[in-house]
Enzyme design. Structure first.
Site, PDB file in Angstrom:
ATOM      1  N   ARG A 193      41.395  83.254 103.534  1.00 53.80           N
ATOM      2  CA  ARG A 193      42.278  82.322 102.822  1.00 53.80           C
ATOM      3  C   ARG A 193      43.624  82.959 102.468  1.00 53.80           C
ATOM      4  O   ARG A 193      44.551  82.265 102.043  1.00 53.80           O
ATOM      5  CB  ARG A 193      41.586  81.829 101.556  1.00 53.80           C
ATOM      6  CG  ARG A 193      41.227  82.914 100.560  1.00 53.80           C
ATOM      7  CD  ARG A 193      40.462  82.353  99.369  1.00 53.80           C
ATOM      8  NE  ARG A 193      40.061  83.371  98.414  1.00 53.80           N
ATOM      9  CZ  ARG A 193      38.973  84.107  98.509  1.00 53.80           C
ATOM     10  NH1 ARG A 193      38.174  83.940  99.557  1.00 53.80           N
ATOM     11  NH2 ARG A 193      38.669  85.010  97.589  1.00 53.80           N
ATOM     12  N   TYR A 194      43.738  84.300 102.633  1.00 60.43           N
ATOM     13  CA  TYR A 194      44.968  84.979 102.249  1.00 60.43           C
ATOM     14  C   TYR A 194      45.843  85.370 103.432  1.00 60.43           C
ATOM     15  O   TYR A 194      46.988  85.772 103.232  1.00 60.43           O
ATOM     16  CB  TYR A 194      44.647  86.249 101.444  1.00 60.43           C
ATOM     17  CG  TYR A 194      43.954  85.977 100.137  1.00 60.43           C
ATOM     18  CD1 TYR A 194      44.512  85.125  99.198  1.00 60.43           C
ATOM     19  CD2 TYR A 194      42.735  86.580  99.845  1.00 60.43           C
ATOM     20  CE1 TYR A 194      43.871  84.872  98.001  1.00 60.43           C
ATOM     21  CE2 TYR A 194      42.080  86.341  98.646  1.00 60.43           C
ATOM     22  CZ  TYR A 194      42.658  85.481  97.723  1.00 60.43           C
ATOM     23  OH  TYR A 194      42.033  85.243  96.539  1.00 60.43           O
ATOM     24  N   ILE A 195      45.324  85.332 104.638  1.00 58.65           N
ATOM     25  CA  ILE A 195      46.094  85.782 105.799  1.00 58.65           C
ATOM     26  C   ILE A 195      46.330  84.616 106.744  1.00 58.65           C
ATOM     27  O   ILE A 195      45.609  83.626 106.740  1.00 58.65           O
ATOM     28  CB  ILE A 195      45.364  86.927 106.535  1.00 58.65           C
ATOM     29  CG1 ILE A 195      43.951  86.525 106.936  1.00 58.65           C
ATOM     30  CG2 ILE A 195      45.331  88.169 105.663  1.00 58.65           C
ATOM     31  CD1 ILE A 195      43.201  87.591 107.708  1.00 58.65           C
ATOM     32  N   ALA A 201      40.726  88.464 102.807  1.00 60.22           N
ATOM     33  CA  ALA A 201      39.930  87.248 102.998  1.00 60.22           C
ATOM     34  C   ALA A 201      40.711  86.233 103.829  1.00 60.22           C
ATOM     35  O   ALA A 201      41.946  86.186 103.775  1.00 60.22           O
ATOM     36  CB  ALA A 201      39.572  86.653 101.639  1.00 60.22           C
TER      37      ALA A 201
END
Length: 912
Positions: A136-138, A134
């Site tokens: 928001r994680y990378i 997602a």
């Protein structure tokens, strides 16, 4: 106007009865309404918008609008640290009005290309097809390459964003053929674009060649590796195509591994296509394991008794291990789509790079001229103490002070040249000052009010710390830089070449070619498909097929094979195999048909017509039309085949022909050898065997092939054997002959001469195997401190790879010779370079031993080179006996006396 629906429109009433109550509206003139106006305009607007603003890249920077907006946003956020992808997507929405999903997908695709974006986190895997985590994680940031090549606000054209609140670039000033490096694929309204990716270093080399006016050629290079056949690439233009294959290696005879996959495929889709082919019976495998991690690795376990070489061909023929890609280079230029060649795109990218570099130099020169201009004015202002003049100190207002400073400066700076009559102010040539002031010049323009205001802003601290030498050095530095820039502008082509060369030196090592360019040999599906069915025949009812499980078995076949059928009346035809098919009765011979097979020879004796003579013929059947009826006889009514045999390798048997006795007929038996009959075309009538009536024909003796051995060639372009004369001639091969393969790393093995064999690259020697040939090898043996050794040995047959260099992988082969009496010259180097070269007669130096023997050391001195020189002696020439094929001669029945034959013909029973 309201549309009218007249009651007397009988045509509309007839339609209404058949379909519905709806009536086509007509206008006052009686004609139907035409869809026009806003609908037509809206569709054209929509189509134009999708083409220009969504799907097709621009020729200048090679980017789609969403990609350009992402890079522009990342440059605005650039501070050397990673940014959350969610943050980048949100900022990009200020410029891209199509939602976060499209932006996120485009950003991930850019990151997976490993060129412009430095990624952190789980960005998915192009090999397995796994998606990225997602947003928001990378995280992501611009790569150093992107910062060096893509951005320069001074040379960028700008426009308002879709809502008018921000400015975005029209195109980015990319100084590199980015479109060809990354590739692109997009589908618009009415057209599509598909540009294949190319190699980084090859693009730079091609750009340099383009600047020098030299020819260049570009071929695709894919991140997933594999092999590519570019025979029909057609410079990337519409109508061209490339074939891409996976890289398949043999672990052993029962296991294959796929280590590189075709472009556009994933290991998941590839595995699924292999399993589908197995389910359909095209290939026979036991299981497939997908072991892909950092690199692709699909392990294929074969079923027992299946050929690994044949399976490799079948994988290419029936699975996604081989695909065809059709490029379509469509780009936007001057707000219109254009279809170009790859070479045209590179030339325009190169010209655009030259233009941008020249523009950057001109801007930089102008900035240096401005700096030189002010530095000269500042030096005069401080050094001549203009700020100490009474007129300056007693000035009533700013204007008076500025006028005084302007007057004083003009004493030291000559005025700019006056404009010519009726024209504008004359502009000096670039790089040439308009004045020649005593203090080294104040630039190439007049003194303006802005210059004077800047002088007024000089602080007292700077005036007190003013250093004449530093000022002179600064002015000299500006002039030197201006001179250097002017040199670059005058030699802009060389400057652009240096730019490309520096890019290759800085980044080229990170982008080696991954896809190997190779010519592909055509694979015939019928030759490599597994025999997944059994062919049966029902002679009484005239049916054949693989669904007749209870009838007579003929042979194994596949569901894509063709079948050749010969009838007793001499007719024959080719049909496609099916589950059940009616072919008629009186079938004489039935088998799987191989097209273009010149080795299968049919031996026939037939009667020409009802009472005609008897003819004998030999012929092959190569290419014929399916379902068309042919005739091996002359075509007369009543013709009949009396003897028939199919010989896979052109064998010629001997038959015994027994004639029906007639008055005054002395000859009753004829022994005929088919080897005496010349092989001709299937339409030939044949030669007369006898005009007498034949009682029966039987096989007397089997024979050998009359075609001789099979001539074999090796094509190094495709690394395959062939019988068509392509490549290096290996010799004439008989049934038990083998091929010796020696690789550059010292490994060797033998194979048969089947055209389906696969060979790896880096082959040093490939030839017909001779077990009596002695080979001489020079090598550096790492097990013996890297000293040079010589060994003599014969190769041994075996399908398993063995190495004559030993088990140490670091040992190196220097040379390998099959000369009978070789001479090796050893040249010394390093500290021993002064020594005289050592010439060794290898045949006297060492005896013949096994290839596993260590050999004999040449020297302990440092060796620069070992080479083979002209031998001093040669073996005596002796005629070689040609190999004779084995002939399995087994009489099928014993010869009978004439009296017994007469009794058999007349039906008399013998009592004794």
């Amino acid at each position: 106007m309201e549309p009218e629906y007249p009651n007397d429109n009988t045509e509309n009433e007839e339609l209404a009865k058949d379909h519905s109550d709806y009536k086509v509206p007509v206008n006052a003139e009686g004609s139907h309404y035409v869809l026009s106006g806003m609908y037509q305009d809206w569709f054209l607007d929509y189509a134009s918008y999708v083409i220009l603003e969504r799907a097709v890249p621009h020729i200048n920077d090679g980017l789609k609008p969403v990609q350009r907006r992402i890079l522009h946003t990342m440059r605005r956020l650039e501070d050397g640290r990673y940014n959350k992808v969610a943050n980048i997507v949100g900022e990009t929405m200020k410029f891209h009005p199509h939602g976060d999903a499209s932006i996120g997908d485009a950003l991930v695709q850019l990151g997976q290309k490993d060129l412009l974006i430095d990624c952190q986190g789980n960005w998915g895997n192009i090999l397995t097809g796994d998606g990225a985590a997602a947003p928001r994680y990378i995280e992501a940031r611009l790569s150093k390459f992107a910062l060096d090549v893509v951005f320069n606000p001074k040379t960028t054209g700008w426009k308002l964003s879709y809502d008018g609140r921000n400015k975005e670039p029209v195109t980015l000033p990319v100084k590199f053929p980015l479109l060809l490096m990354q590739g692109v694929e997009g589908i618009a309204v009415g057209l599509s674009s598909k540009v294949l990716p190319h190699n980084f270093n090859e693009l730079l080399d091609a750009s340099v060649a383009c600047l020098h006016g030299e020819a260049f050629t570009l071929y695709p290079d894919f991140q997933t590796g594999g092999y590519v056949d570019v025979a029909r690439y057609n410079d990337g233009e519409r109508g061209g195509a490339v074939k891409v294959r996976a890289k398949i290696n043999k672990i052993d005879n029962k296991t294959l591994s796929v280590t590189e996959i075709p472009f556009g495929k994933t290991t998941s889709t590839l595995t699924e296509s292999i399993l589908r082919a197995n389910e359909k019976g095209k290939i026979k495998i036991r299981k497939v394991d997908d072991m892909t991690a950092k690199n692709a690795e699909i392990i294929i376990h074969l079923a027992p008794g299946v050929s690994s070489d044949k399976t490799i061909d079948a994988l290419y023929a029936f699975t996604d291990c081989e695909i065809s890609i059709s490029p379509n280079c469509c780009v936007i230029e001057n707000n219109k789509p254009h279809f170009l060649k790859i070479s045209d795109v590179l030339k325009r990218a190169t010209d655009n790079t030259l233009h941008l570099l020249k523009l950057e130099l001109e801007i930089q020169r102008q900035e240096l001229l401005e700096s030189l201009h002010f530095a000269s004015l500042e030096r005069i202002f401080i050094e001549e103490r203009i700020y100490k003049d009474k007129e300056f100190e007693n000035a009533k207002d700013m204007d008076s002070a500025l006028n005084h400073v302007d007057k004083r400066l003009k004493e030291y700076v000559l005025p700019a040249p006056l404009p010519p009559e009726g024209g504008d102010t004359a502009k000096p040539p670039k790089g040439v000052a308009a004045q020649s002031p005593p203090f080294g010049g104040a630039g190439g323009r007049e003194i303006t009010r802005d210059d004077l205001l800047r002088l007024m802003e000089i602080k007292m601290g700077r005036i007190l710390k003013f250093n004449k030498d530093k000022a002179d050095h600064l002015i000299a530095s500006y002039k030197s830089q201006i001179q250097e820039i002017e040199h670059h502008i005058e030699h802009i082509v060389d400057y652009t070449v240096d730019w490309f060369v520096k890019l290759k030196e800085k980044y080229g090592k990170n982008y080696p070619r991954k896809t190997e360019i190779r010519s592909f040999d055509a694979i015939e599906a019928t030759k490599v498909v597994e025999a997944n069915e059994k062919l049966y025949i029902n002679r009484e009812e005239g049916f054949i097929g693989y669904g007749l499980k209870k009838d007579e078995f003929v042979c194994n076949c596949s569901d894509i094979d063709d079948v050749i059928i010969f009838y007793k009346d001499g007719k024959y035809k080719i049909v496609k195999v099916s589950e059940k098919m009616f072919v008629g009765k009186n079938v004489l011979f039935l088998n799987v048909f191989k097209r273009n097979d010149n080795r299968t020879i049919y031996n026939v004796i037939y009667r020409d017509g009802k009472n005609g003579g008897n003819f004998i013929k030999r012929f092959p059947v190569t290419g014929v039309m399916r379902d068309k009826e042919y005739n091996l006889t002359a075509g007369k009514a009543g013709s009949r085949v009396l003897y028939f045999s199919a010989n896979a390798n052109g064998e010629a048997e001997t038959v015994r022909v027994v004639l029906k006795p007639k008055p005054r007929q002395k000859l009753l038996v004829i022994d005929k050898d088919f080897s005496e009959v010349q092989i001709k075309g299937r339409g030939a009538k044949g030669i007369t065997l006898t005009k007498a009536e034949i009682h029966k024909i039987s096989l007397k003796q089997k024979g050998g092939s009359t075609l001789g051995g099979r001539q074999v060639w090796f094509d190094r372009d495709v690394l395959r054997l062939n019988y068509d004369g392509r490549g290096e001639f290996l010799g004439e091969f008989f049934a038990d002959d083998l091929i010796l393969v020696v690789q550059e790393n010292g490994e060797f093995y033998t194979t048969d001469f089947d055209s389906g064999n696969h060979y790896q690259d880096k082959i040093k020697v490939i030839e017909k195997f001779n077990p009596d040939k002695i080979w001489s090898a020079a090598l550096f043996d790492e097990d013996q401190q890297g000293y040079p050794y010589i060994k003599r040995f014969p190769f041994e047959p075996g399908a398993r790879k063995q190495s004559f260099l030993g088990e140490n992988q670091a040992s190196r082969l220097v040379l390998l010779s099959d000369t009978v009496y070789p001479l090796f010259e050893t040249v010394f180097g390093g500290n021993d370079a002064f020594r005289t070269a050592l010439v060794i007669d290898v045949e006297e130096f060492i005896g013949v031993k096994s290839f596993k023997a260590k050999g004999k050391r040449i020297t302990t001195y440092e060796v620069a080179e070992i080479r083979e020189i002209e031998p001093a002696r040669f073996p005596e020439q002796e005629p070689e006996d040609l190999p004779q094929p084995d002939m399995d001669i087994e009489p099928e029945e014993d010869d009978k006396p004439i009296t017994e034959l007469m009794d058999e013909i007349t039906g008399q029973q013998r009592l004794f």
